[in-house]
Enzyme design. Structure first.
Site, mmCIF file in Angstrom:
data_model
loop_
_atom_site.group_PDB
_atom_site.id
_atom_site.type_symbol
_atom_site.label_atom_id
_atom_site.label_comp_id
_atom_site.label_asym_id
_atom_site.label_seq_id
_atom_site.Cartn_x
_atom_site.Cartn_y
_atom_site.Cartn_z
ATOM 1 N N ARG A 1 0.851 -1.320 -0.015
ATOM 2 C CA ARG A 1 0.201 -0.046 0.000
ATOM 3 C C ARG A 1 0.851 1.236 0.010
ATOM 4 N NH1 ARG A 1 -4.670 -2.707 2.650
ATOM 5 N NH2 ARG A 1 -6.667 -1.239 2.813
ATOM 6 N N ARG B 1 -21.586 -3.071 2.914
ATOM 7 C CA ARG B 1 -20.759 -4.034 3.928
ATOM 8 C C ARG B 1 -20.904 -4.038 5.287
ATOM 9 N NH1 ARG B 1 -14.285 -4.990 1.810
ATOM 10 N NH2 ARG B 1 -14.148 -3.182 3.196
ATOM 11 N N ARG C 1 -9.877 6.824 4.620
ATOM 12 C CA ARG C 1 -9.285 5.438 3.941
ATOM 13 C C ARG C 1 -8.934 5.976 2.505
ATOM 14 N NH1 ARG C 1 -13.395 1.311 5.435
ATOM 15 N NH2 ARG C 1 -12.274 -0.150 4.280
HETATM 16 P P1 AMP Z 1 -8.561 -3.935 4.317
HETATM 17 O O1 AMP Z 1 -9.106 -4.946 4.904
HETATM 18 O O2 AMP Z 1 -7.490 -4.044 3.138
HETATM 19 O O3 AMP Z 1 -9.411 -2.817 3.731
HETATM 20 O O4 AMP Z 1 -7.601 -3.117 5.271
HETATM 21 C C1 AMP Z 1 -8.158 -2.597 6.573
HETATM 22 C C2 AMP Z 1 -7.122 -1.526 7.385
HETATM 23 O O5 AMP Z 1 -5.963 -2.464 7.879
HETATM 24 C C3 AMP Z 1 -6.652 -0.320 6.458
HETATM 25 O O6 AMP Z 1 -7.328 0.638 6.545
HETATM 26 C C4 AMP Z 1 -5.288 -0.210 7.257
HETATM 27 O O7 AMP Z 1 -5.520 0.601 8.670
HETATM 28 C C5 AMP Z 1 -4.861 -1.494 7.598
HETATM 29 N N1 AMP Z 1 -4.050 -2.294 6.688
HETATM 30 C C6 AMP Z 1 -4.277 -3.370 5.777
HETATM 31 N N2 AMP Z 1 -3.148 -3.516 4.855
HETATM 32 C C7 AMP Z 1 -2.107 -2.583 4.997
HETATM 33 C C8 AMP Z 1 -0.976 -2.360 4.732
HETATM 34 N N3 AMP Z 1 -0.616 -2.832 3.444
HETATM 35 N N4 AMP Z 1 -0.292 -1.131 5.035
HETATM 36 C C9 AMP Z 1 -0.842 -0.619 6.093
HETATM 37 N N5 AMP Z 1 -2.211 -0.864 6.687
HETATM 38 C C10 AMP Z 1 -2.787 -1.805 6.205
#
Ligand code: AMP
Length: 190
Positions: free
Chosen positions: A89, A128, A146
């Protein structure tokens, strides 16, 4: 080995599609968000740290995330390949991933990006949130944050992979099945 970065903003459908595609291609699906949520549920130290960022919709710091991702890959050393969902990310994460795979004589095969307009993303995330129980899906302000994180830190990865001729955009609007079919066309050629 097929190592695919499944890319796209929050709500693009990465998790849903990765779950379908991992079976078709015999790949391991690693979702960093899911690993963080698992740690939060089990109240680990990593979970406590991650929660303080995730609750606001901020990214978890790179060092922590990269170490976690490496451990997940190491735990699946016999895999045919991986679908990385929600990772990398940031540019630092992408560089760390490239270096890590290189040490293993491997590489990213391609970044496959689900392209979805923002108004549809917000609708999908709020929907969701009604069933997922995810606090970061239930509050429009957190969702906006986000997106801001995505725009300011993550979107740039498109050019990172384009520069290596590894970027493949896919229309992420339509039925789940149609989108899976579009993704398969790309997965088959990389
Ligand atoms: P997601 O399930 O991919 O929508 O991720 C949910 C949250 O997890 C994000 O908003 C971040 O706070 C954290 N997160 C997930 N993947 C990453 C990553 N590669 N780098 C930093 N934070 C992450």
């Amino acid at each position: 080995m097929k190592n695919i970065v499944l890319f796209g903003p929050p709500g693009a459908g990465k998790g849903t599609q990765a779950e379908l595609l991992k079976n078709k291609y015999d790949l391991i699906h690693i979702s960093t968000g899911d690993v963080f949520r698992y740690n939060i549920k089990n109240e680990t130290e990593l979970g406590k740290l991650a929660k303080s960022y995730m609750d606001k919709g901020d990214l978890v710091p790179d060092e922590v995330t990269i170490e976690m991702l490496k451990a997940e890959v190491e735990n699946n050393s016999n895999a045919n390949g991986f679908i990385f969902d929600g990772f990398p990310r940031t540019t630092s994460q992408a560089i760390a991933l490239d270096n890590f795979l290189k040490e293993k004589d491997s590489r990213i095969s391609g970044m496959v990006a689900l392209e979805v307009p923002e108004n549809l993303l917000i609708e999908r995330l709020l929907n969701r949130g009604k069933t997922s129980g995810r606090p970061d899906d239930q509050d429009e302000e957190k969702i906006r944050n986000r997106f801001n994180e995505y725009q300011s830190k993550t979107a740039i990865l498109q050019s990172y992979y384009q520069d290596q001729n590894k970027y493949f955009g896919v229309n992420g609007v339509g039925s789940i099945e149609d989108i899976t079919n579009r993704l398969q066309l790309v997965f088959n050629k990389i």
